[in-house]
Write an enzyme that holds these catalytic residues in place. Structure first.
Site, PDB file in Angstrom:
ATOM      1  N   TRP A  45       2.054   3.533  13.334  1.00 45.67           N
ATOM      2  CA  TRP A  45       2.479   3.473  11.927  1.00 45.67           C
ATOM      3  C   TRP A  45       1.957   4.726  11.222  1.00 45.67           C
ATOM      4  O   TRP A  45       0.757   5.017  11.284  1.00 45.67           O
ATOM      5  CB  TRP A  45       1.875   2.219  11.279  1.00 45.67           C
ATOM      6  CG  TRP A  45       2.508   1.815   9.985  1.00 45.67           C
ATOM      7  CD1 TRP A  45       3.562   2.397   9.372  1.00 45.67           C
ATOM      8  CD2 TRP A  45       2.101   0.716   9.163  1.00 45.67           C
ATOM      9  NE1 TRP A  45       3.850   1.723   8.205  1.00 45.67           N
ATOM     10  CE2 TRP A  45       2.974   0.687   8.046  1.00 45.67           C
ATOM     11  CE3 TRP A  45       1.095  -0.253   9.249  1.00 45.67           C
ATOM     12  CZ2 TRP A  45       2.865  -0.263   7.032  1.00 45.67           C
ATOM     13  CZ3 TRP A  45       0.992  -1.189   8.237  1.00 45.67           C
ATOM     14  CH2 TRP A  45       1.868  -1.197   7.148  1.00 45.67           C
ATOM     15  N   ASP A  87       4.275   9.012   1.053  1.00 44.52           N
ATOM     16  CA  ASP A  87       4.053   8.533  -0.320  1.00 44.52           C
ATOM     17  C   ASP A  87       3.310   7.200  -0.287  1.00 44.52           C
ATOM     18  O   ASP A  87       2.991   6.668   0.779  1.00 44.52           O
ATOM     19  CB  ASP A  87       5.377   8.461  -1.096  1.00 44.52           C
ATOM     20  CG  ASP A  87       6.348   7.420  -0.545  1.00 44.52           C
ATOM     21  OD1 ASP A  87       5.920   6.518   0.218  1.00 44.52           O
ATOM     22  OD2 ASP A  87       7.544   7.487  -0.880  1.00 44.52           O
ATOM     23  N   GLU A 126       4.369   4.601   2.012  1.00 45.29           N
ATOM     24  CA  GLU A 126       4.323   4.963   3.428  1.00 45.29           C
ATOM     25  C   GLU A 126       5.660   5.502   3.922  1.00 45.29           C
ATOM     26  O   GLU A 126       6.070   5.248   5.051  1.00 45.29           O
ATOM     27  CB  GLU A 126       3.917   3.757   4.290  1.00 45.29           C
ATOM     28  CG  GLU A 126       3.079   2.738   3.523  1.00 45.29           C
ATOM     29  CD  GLU A 126       1.726   2.484   4.128  1.00 45.29           C
ATOM     30  OE1 GLU A 126       1.678   2.323   5.328  1.00 45.29           O
ATOM     31  OE2 GLU A 126       0.733   2.468   3.395  1.00 45.29           O
ATOM     32  N   GLU A 174       3.529 -10.009  -2.672  1.00 42.16           N
ATOM     33  CA  GLU A 174       3.745  -8.580  -2.903  1.00 42.16           C
ATOM     34  C   GLU A 174       4.982  -8.370  -3.770  1.00 42.16           C
ATOM     35  O   GLU A 174       4.967  -7.633  -4.742  1.00 42.16           O
ATOM     36  CB  GLU A 174       3.955  -7.899  -1.542  1.00 42.16           C
ATOM     37  CG  GLU A 174       4.281  -6.440  -1.605  1.00 42.16           C
ATOM     38  CD  GLU A 174       4.554  -5.882  -0.211  1.00 42.16           C
ATOM     39  OE1 GLU A 174       5.593  -6.247   0.397  1.00 42.16           O
ATOM     40  OE2 GLU A 174       3.724  -5.106   0.283  1.00 42.16           O
TER      41      GLU A 174
HETATM   42  C1  BGC Z   1       2.886  -0.666   0.671  1.00 45.06           C
HETATM   43  C2  BGC Z   1       1.599   0.089   0.468  1.00 45.06           C
HETATM   44  C3  BGC Z   1       0.414  -0.852   0.523  1.00 45.06           C
HETATM   45  C4  BGC Z   1       0.466  -1.719   1.755  1.00 45.06           C
HETATM   46  C5  BGC Z   1      -0.616  -2.792   1.740  1.00 45.06           C
HETATM   47  C6  BGC Z   1       2.796  -1.469   1.945  1.00 45.06           C
HETATM   48  O1  BGC Z   1       3.983  -2.168   2.087  1.00 45.06           O
HETATM   49  O2  BGC Z   1       3.970   0.226   0.757  1.00 45.06           O
HETATM   50  O3  BGC Z   1       1.599   0.721  -0.784  1.00 45.06           O
HETATM   51  O4  BGC Z   1      -0.752  -0.085   0.519  1.00 45.06           O
HETATM   52  O5  BGC Z   1       1.704  -2.353   1.836  1.00 45.06           O
HETATM   53  O6  BGC Z   1      -0.585  -3.541   0.574  1.00 45.06           O
END
Ligand code: BGC
Length: 356
Positions: free
Chosen positions: A106, A158, A161, A313
């Site tokens: 990753w 970014d 990711e 999330e």
């Molecule tokens: C997000 C990141 C975050 C990570 C863990 C990812 O899906 O894009 O910004 O740091 O999840 O929360």
């Protein structure tokens, strides 16, 4: 259920003995600690006077960075000698909870978290008065500064990711914000110059038709650009660039006033509404005195918590591209919940509003 108390409980419960915060305990792929998520979570804990939790997180980060002293020095030497550096050689964005490196494929090269930890640490020192931490973590702080000062212009992934071959103004906001905030204590002239240089670089290269753009060549907005306003203050809140950026985020990403999406082309779980970004817009509203709208956001977030008081999330509504939702569920399972960063941002918004 009182979501403030529940958020504090969830964060405390999911902080490892090492001090690291797991991103999400029930979502296997997030069983790591990210410096980005973690610094905002620690800041939230500071704001609700859970100083010990924040203290343990910053201590963990300092150790993680100090343990990589040689690696950082080697990277800087390579740069000075003009030798090639692969993106795999840089410091990672996420670590195992014991501070060791992850070992998967990753993409892992992101700079924003390193700026964010400096910012969070400086806020922690301000809120607790613990200036001795500057000495205690001196090595970690200096190494981070050297690392960022040398590599801030290198394209990296970014905060979502993605887009690893581009430069992102939201990332630069984290870097400049972190350097500026820690420099309130260090008072180094070279650092204030560097902060100004980063700001000018953004102004010259990443303002498109009056607003900040997502990344090199990507002229649309991303909700993470809110970070340039709060908390990093890359531009003053009343600057036209900020106002126009927020206007576009409202127009394109705050769909039906039901949560803020990352960017219009986002397909991760179909591209739903992110709790943490919605809280961010609320934080901005509260900072510019748009209190009713900030309160509306706070209420919306509270409605998204499940019966256990857990925040995910993202909420799969008004999806950018609904056909992608199921592929992600099949690949990684349901949307991550609880996400500690969502709870952290809810806490920040709540505290901001309670002080108005
Ligand atoms: C997000 C990141 C975050 C990570 C863990 C990812 O899906 O894009 O910004 O740091 O999840 O929360």
């Amino acid at each position: 259920m009182n979501l403030i108390q529940q958020s504090i409980r969830i964060i405390n419960k999911n902080q490892d003995a090492s001090g690291a915060y797991i991103a999400s305990p029930n979502f296997e792929i997030y069983h790591y600690s990210w410096l980005r998520d973690g610094s905002f979570i620690a800041y939230a804990m500071d704001r609700v006077e859970e100083y010990d939790s924040a203290d343990r997180f910053y201590n963990w980060v300092a150790q993680v960075i100090e343990a990589r002293e040689e690696k950082i020095k080697e990277l800087i030497q390579k740069k000075q000698k003009g030798l090639p550096i692969s993106s795999k050689d840089f410091l990672p964005t996420r670590y195992h909870l014991d501070g060791s490196d992850t070992n998967d494929d990753w993409s892992n090269f992101q700079l924003d978290g390193y700026g964010t930890w400096l910012w969070g640490l400086a806020e922690h020192i301000k809120l607790t008065g613990k200036k001795d931490l500057l000495d205690q973590y001196q090595k970690g702080i200096e190494l981070t500064i050297d690392y960022l000062a040398n590599f801030w212009k290198v394209p990296n992934y970014d905060c979502w990711e993605e887009f690893g071959d581009l430069i992102h103004p939201a990332t630069l906001a984290c870097i400049a914000g972190g350097l500026k905030q820690i420099n309130q204590y260090l008072k180094r002239k070279d650092l204030s110059k560097l902060v100004d240089e980063i700001k000018s670089f953004v102004k010259e290269n990443y303002v498109y038709q009056g607003h900040l753009m997502k990344s090199t060549g990507l002229t649309y907005v991303d909700a993470s650009l809110l970070w340039a306003a709060v908390p990093f203050g890359l531009f003053p809140l009343e600057d036209e660039v900020i106002k126009e950026t927020v206007r576009l985020i409202e127009r394109d990403l705050y769909k039906n006033r039901e949560g803020v999406h990352r960017y219009t082309k986002d397909t991760y779980y179909g591209g739903g509404a992110w709790i943490l970004l919605t809280a961010w817009l609320g934080w901005y509203y509260s900072s510019v005195g748009r209190i009713d709208e900030a309160e509306e956001i706070k209420r919306w977030i509270e409605e998204q918590a499940d019966s256990n008081g857990e925040l995910p999330e993202q909420i799969p509504i008004n999806l950018n591209q609904g056909e992608y939702y199921q592929c992600w569920v099949d690949k990684w399972g349901g949307i991550a919940k609880p996400l500690l960063w969502s709870h952290g941002m809810y806490l920040i918004l709540s505290i901001e509003l309670s002080s108005k």
